[in-house]
Design a protein around this motif. Structure first.
Motif, PDB file in Angstrom:
ATOM      1  N   LEU A  86      76.214  48.766   8.927  1.00 31.53           N
ATOM      2  CA  LEU A  86      76.237  49.097  10.350  1.00 31.53           C
ATOM      3  C   LEU A  86      75.930  47.876  11.206  1.00 31.53           C
ATOM      4  CD1 LEU A  86      74.311  52.498  10.499  1.00 31.53           C
ATOM      5  CD2 LEU A  86      76.767  52.143  10.765  1.00 31.53           C
ATOM      6  N   LEU A  87      76.599  47.805  12.350  1.00 31.83           N
ATOM      7  CA  LEU A  87      76.283  46.789  13.353  1.00 31.83           C
ATOM      8  C   LEU A  87      75.562  47.491  14.504  1.00 31.83           C
ATOM      9  CD1 LEU A  87      79.681  44.852  13.439  1.00 31.83           C
ATOM     10  CD2 LEU A  87      77.560  44.181  12.273  1.00 31.83           C
ATOM     11  N   LEU A  88      74.401  46.993  14.870  1.00 36.54           N
ATOM     12  CA  LEU A  88      73.575  47.631  15.898  1.00 36.54           C
ATOM     13  C   LEU A  88      73.307  46.667  17.038  1.00 36.54           C
ATOM     14  CD1 LEU A  88      70.899  49.200  13.492  1.00 36.54           C
ATOM     15  CD2 LEU A  88      73.001  50.279  14.316  1.00 36.54           C
ATOM     16  N   ASP A  89      73.151  47.224  18.261  1.00 37.38           N
ATOM     17  CA  ASP A  89      72.759  46.371  19.378  1.00 37.38           C
ATOM     18  C   ASP A  89      71.237  46.300  19.451  1.00 37.38           C
ATOM     19  OD1 ASP A  89      71.866  48.753  20.507  1.00 37.38           O
ATOM     20  OD2 ASP A  89      73.540  48.928  21.924  1.00 37.38           O
ATOM     21  N   SER A  90      70.708  45.661  20.467  1.00 41.84           N
ATOM     22  CA  SER A  90      69.255  45.455  20.570  1.00 41.84           C
ATOM     23  C   SER A  90      68.483  46.755  20.730  1.00 41.84           C
ATOM     24  CB  SER A  90      68.947  44.525  21.746  1.00 41.84           C
ATOM     25  OG  SER A  90      69.472  45.061  22.962  1.00 41.84           O
ATOM     26  N   GLN A  91      69.168  47.832  21.162  1.00 39.56           N
ATOM     27  CA  GLN A  91      68.520  49.138  21.308  1.00 39.56           C
ATOM     28  C   GLN A  91      68.691  50.019  20.063  1.00 39.56           C
ATOM     29  OE1 GLN A  91      70.377  47.905  24.153  1.00 39.56           O
ATOM     30  NE2 GLN A  91      68.352  47.160  24.779  1.00 39.56           N
ATOM     31  N   GLY A  92      69.343  49.456  19.048  1.00 38.22           N
ATOM     32  CA  GLY A  92      69.543  50.205  17.817  1.00 38.22           C
ATOM     33  C   GLY A  92      70.754  51.111  17.836  1.00 38.22           C
ATOM     34  N   LYS A  93      71.605  50.998  18.851  1.00 38.57           N
ATOM     35  CA  LYS A  93      72.805  51.815  18.945  1.00 38.57           C
ATOM     36  C   LYS A  93      73.909  51.210  18.076  1.00 38.57           C
ATOM     37  CE  LYS A  93      76.189  53.585  22.280  1.00 38.57           C
ATOM     38  NZ  LYS A  93      76.606  53.589  23.702  1.00 38.57           N
ATOM     39  N   ILE A  94      74.645  52.079  17.386  1.00 38.53           N
ATOM     40  CA  ILE A  94      75.725  51.614  16.520  1.00 38.53           C
ATOM     41  C   ILE A  94      76.860  51.060  17.374  1.00 38.53           C
ATOM     42  CG2 ILE A  94      77.461  52.285  14.807  1.00 38.53           C
ATOM     43  CD1 ILE A  94      75.581  54.478  13.878  1.00 38.53           C
ATOM     44  N   THR A  95      77.241  49.820  17.110  1.00 34.82           N
ATOM     45  CA  THR A  95      78.336  49.187  17.846  1.00 34.82           C
ATOM     46  C   THR A  95      79.572  48.966  16.979  1.00 34.82           C
ATOM     47  OG1 THR A  95      77.482  46.979  17.331  1.00 34.82           O
ATOM     48  CG2 THR A  95      76.719  48.017  19.375  1.00 34.82           C
ATOM     49  N   GLY A  96      79.414  49.131  15.680  1.00 32.12           N
ATOM     50  CA  GLY A  96      80.552  48.929  14.792  1.00 32.12           C
ATOM     51  C   GLY A  96      80.128  48.865  13.340  1.00 32.12           C
ATOM     52  N   ILE A  97      81.042  48.434  12.525  1.00 35.33           N
ATOM     53  CA  ILE A  97      80.804  48.338  11.085  1.00 35.33           C
ATOM     54  C   ILE A  97      81.325  47.000  10.582  1.00 35.33           C
ATOM     55  CG2 ILE A  97      81.392  49.298   8.816  1.00 35.33           C
ATOM     56  CD1 ILE A  97      81.621  52.017  10.129  1.00 35.33           C
ATOM     57  N   LEU A  98      80.520  46.352   9.761  1.00 38.47           N
ATOM     58  CA  LEU A  98      80.939  45.132   9.081  1.00 38.47           C
ATOM     59  C   LEU A  98      81.274  45.498   7.638  1.00 38.47           C
ATOM     60  CD1 LEU A  98      81.216  42.010   8.924  1.00 38.47           C
ATOM     61  CD2 LEU A  98      78.813  41.970   8.221  1.00 38.47           C
ATOM     62  N   SER A  99      82.483  45.180   7.200  1.00 41.04           N
ATOM     63  CA  SER A  99      82.929  45.514   5.845  1.00 41.04           C
ATOM     64  C   SER A  99      83.354  44.252   5.117  1.00 41.04           C
ATOM     65  CB  SER A  99      84.102  46.496   5.894  1.00 41.04           C
ATOM     66  OG  SER A  99      83.720  47.716   6.496  1.00 41.04           O
ATOM     67  N   ILE A 100      82.890  44.126   3.876  1.00 35.25           N
ATOM     68  CA  ILE A 100      83.294  43.025   3.012  1.00 35.25           C
ATOM     69  C   ILE A 100      84.084  43.627   1.853  1.00 35.25           C
ATOM     70  CG2 ILE A 100      82.520  41.151   1.507  1.00 35.25           C
ATOM     71  CD1 ILE A 100      80.033  40.919   3.260  1.00 35.25           C
ATOM     72  N   GLY A 101      85.304  43.158   1.665  1.00 29.39           N
ATOM     73  CA  GLY A 101      86.192  43.760   0.677  1.00 29.39           C
ATOM     74  C   GLY A 101      86.600  42.807  -0.431  1.00 29.39           C
ATOM     75  N   HIS A 102      86.719  43.370  -1.638  1.00 28.59           N
ATOM     76  CA  HIS A 102      87.169  42.610  -2.805  1.00 28.59           C
ATOM     77  C   HIS A 102      88.395  43.297  -3.390  1.00 28.59           C
ATOM     78  CE1 HIS A 102      83.444  40.221  -2.880  1.00 28.59           C
ATOM     79  NE2 HIS A 102      82.840  41.359  -2.589  1.00 28.59           N
ATOM     80  N   ASP A 103      89.429  42.533  -3.677  1.00 24.73           N
ATOM     81  CA  ASP A 103      90.655  43.083  -4.241  1.00 24.73           C
ATOM     82  C   ASP A 103      90.437  43.441  -5.709  1.00 24.73           C
ATOM     83  OD1 ASP A 103      93.251  43.750  -4.859  1.00 24.73           O
ATOM     84  OD2 ASP A 103      93.949  41.674  -5.011  1.00 24.73           O
ATOM     85  N   ILE A 104      90.582  44.726  -6.051  1.00 25.03           N
ATOM     86  CA  ILE A 104      90.416  45.171  -7.435  1.00 25.03           C
ATOM     87  C   ILE A 104      91.700  45.842  -7.938  1.00 25.03           C
ATOM     88  CG2 ILE A 104      87.912  45.454  -7.225  1.00 25.03           C
ATOM     89  CD1 ILE A 104      88.507  48.527  -7.099  1.00 25.03           C
ATOM     90  N   THR A 105      92.840  45.448  -7.354  1.00 25.72           N
ATOM     91  CA  THR A 105      94.110  46.077  -7.706  1.00 25.72           C
ATOM     92  C   THR A 105      94.410  45.937  -9.199  1.00 25.72           C
ATOM     93  OG1 THR A 105      94.934  45.558  -5.504  1.00 25.72           O
ATOM     94  CG2 THR A 105      96.557  46.182  -7.164  1.00 25.72           C
ATOM     95  N   ASP A 106      94.219  44.742  -9.748  1.00 27.30           N
ATOM     96  CA  ASP A 106      94.497  44.535 -11.173  1.00 27.30           C
ATOM     97  C   ASP A 106      93.618  45.443 -12.029  1.00 27.30           C
ATOM     98  OD1 ASP A 106      96.374  42.646 -10.550  1.00 27.30           O
ATOM     99  OD2 ASP A 106      95.068  40.927 -10.920  1.00 27.30           O
ATOM    100  N   GLN A 107      92.351  45.582 -11.631  1.00 34.42           N
ATOM    101  CA  GLN A 107      91.436  46.451 -12.368  1.00 34.42           C
ATOM    102  C   GLN A 107      91.913  47.897 -12.313  1.00 34.42           C
ATOM    103  OE1 GLN A 107      87.285  46.128 -11.237  1.00 34.42           O
ATOM    104  NE2 GLN A 107      86.891  48.240 -11.857  1.00 34.42           N
ATOM    105  N   LYS A 108      92.359  48.349 -11.128  1.00 36.82           N
ATOM    106  CA  LYS A 108      92.838  49.717 -10.983  1.00 36.82           C
ATOM    107  C   LYS A 108      94.081  49.963 -11.839  1.00 36.82           C
ATOM    108  CE  LYS A 108      91.973  52.674  -8.498  1.00 36.82           C
ATOM    109  NZ  LYS A 108      91.220  53.935  -8.670  1.00 36.82           N
ATOM    110  N   ILE A 109      94.956  48.970 -11.900  1.00 40.21           N
ATOM    111  CA  ILE A 109      96.170  49.111 -12.707  1.00 40.21           C
ATOM    112  C   ILE A 109      95.799  49.267 -14.181  1.00 40.21           C
ATOM    113  CG2 ILE A 109      98.222  47.896 -13.538  1.00 40.21           C
ATOM    114  CD1 ILE A 109      98.463  46.669 -10.745  1.00 40.21           C
TER     115      ILE A 109
END
Length: 245
Positions: A86-109
């Motif tokens: 979660l991304l929060l402002d100084s008042q603790g309100k949700i402003t967005g989401i930070l996502s880190i992604g890894h490609d696992i297509t070969d693993q899924k195959i």
């Protein structure tokens, strides 16, 4: 890949790697909505992506980690393992989401090919990952346990042991992950063969009259030689035990 979303699902930041990977280097990605940019209405498993993303945005605490299928600009589908924060402002309100992604297509195959092979094995067979979660459960083991794959895939906490012995405890497949376990109280005539262990057990849960099971469990490794899970197959050998010399 590093991606930031606002609370409406707009992509407000893509790092350079993500832009190259997905093929959106030459467009203003922050002007696109996430659903129309990298998701179709449903993924190949027929999961409704619109509902999934809405749930992610409104209940992010339930999706600290998740898998999703996305579509590159050239139409190629790929599977991404996401870690979300979660991304929060100084008042603790949700402003967005930070996502880190890894490609696992070969693993899924590889997993899908493995599952296709496992499903047609005559012996009851299942696979767990390094965390002890069930990732494959074939037709033969469905028949002997009465537990359908859809009701156990993704389950941990020795759910497979519960299905086989009505107890949550380490069994043969766990020994393949942890050779230090003591299994002498459940299995007999067992022996180590390389990365595999072979043995027998007597089971009264699957059949009140009692059946003898012969099983084999082996460690599974990735390309770098790291253990990533284990597989176990077993068969009913009661008729062999009951045969007279």
């Amino acid at each position: 890949m590093i991606v930031k979303l606002d609370t409406s699902g707009n992509i407000i930041f893509f790092n350079e790697f993500a832009q190259h990977f997905l093929g959106f280097k030459d467009i203003k990605i922050n002007e696109k909505i996430i659903l129309s940019t990298i998701y179709s209405n449903t993924d190949s498993n027929e999961r409704n992506i619109s509902d999934f993303v809405k749930n992610l945005l409104h209940n992010p605490e339930k999706y600290d980690n998740n898998l999703s299928e996305i579509i590159k600009k050239d139409g190629v589908r790929c599977w991404i393992a996401w870690t979300n924060k979660l991304l929060l402002d100084s008042q603790g309100k949700i402003t967005g989401i930070l996502s880190i992604g890894h490609d696992i297509t070969d693993q899924k195959i590889v997993e899908e090919k493995l599952l296709a092979i496992i499903n047609f094995l005559p012996d009851a067979t299942f696979v767990i990952d390094i965390e002890g979660k069930v990732i494959a459960w074939n037709y033969a083991i469905e028949e002997i346990t009465g537990v359908k794959a859809e009701n156990i895939i993704g389950m941990g906490n020795y759910e497979y042991s519960l299905a086989l012995y009505n107890k949550r405890e380490p069994i043969f497949i766990d020994y393949a992950l942890r050779p230090d376990l003591d299994i002498s109280n459940r299995y007999t005539n067992y022996k180590q063969e390389g990365n595999s262990i072979i043995g027998e057990t007597y089971n009264t849960f699957l059949n009140p009259n009692g059946i003898y099971l012969w099983g084999k469990a082996s460690s599974l490794f990735d390309a770098n030689g790291n253990i990533i899970g284990a597989i176990e197959s077993f068969r009913d050998i009661t008729h062999l035990k009951n045969e007279k010399p």
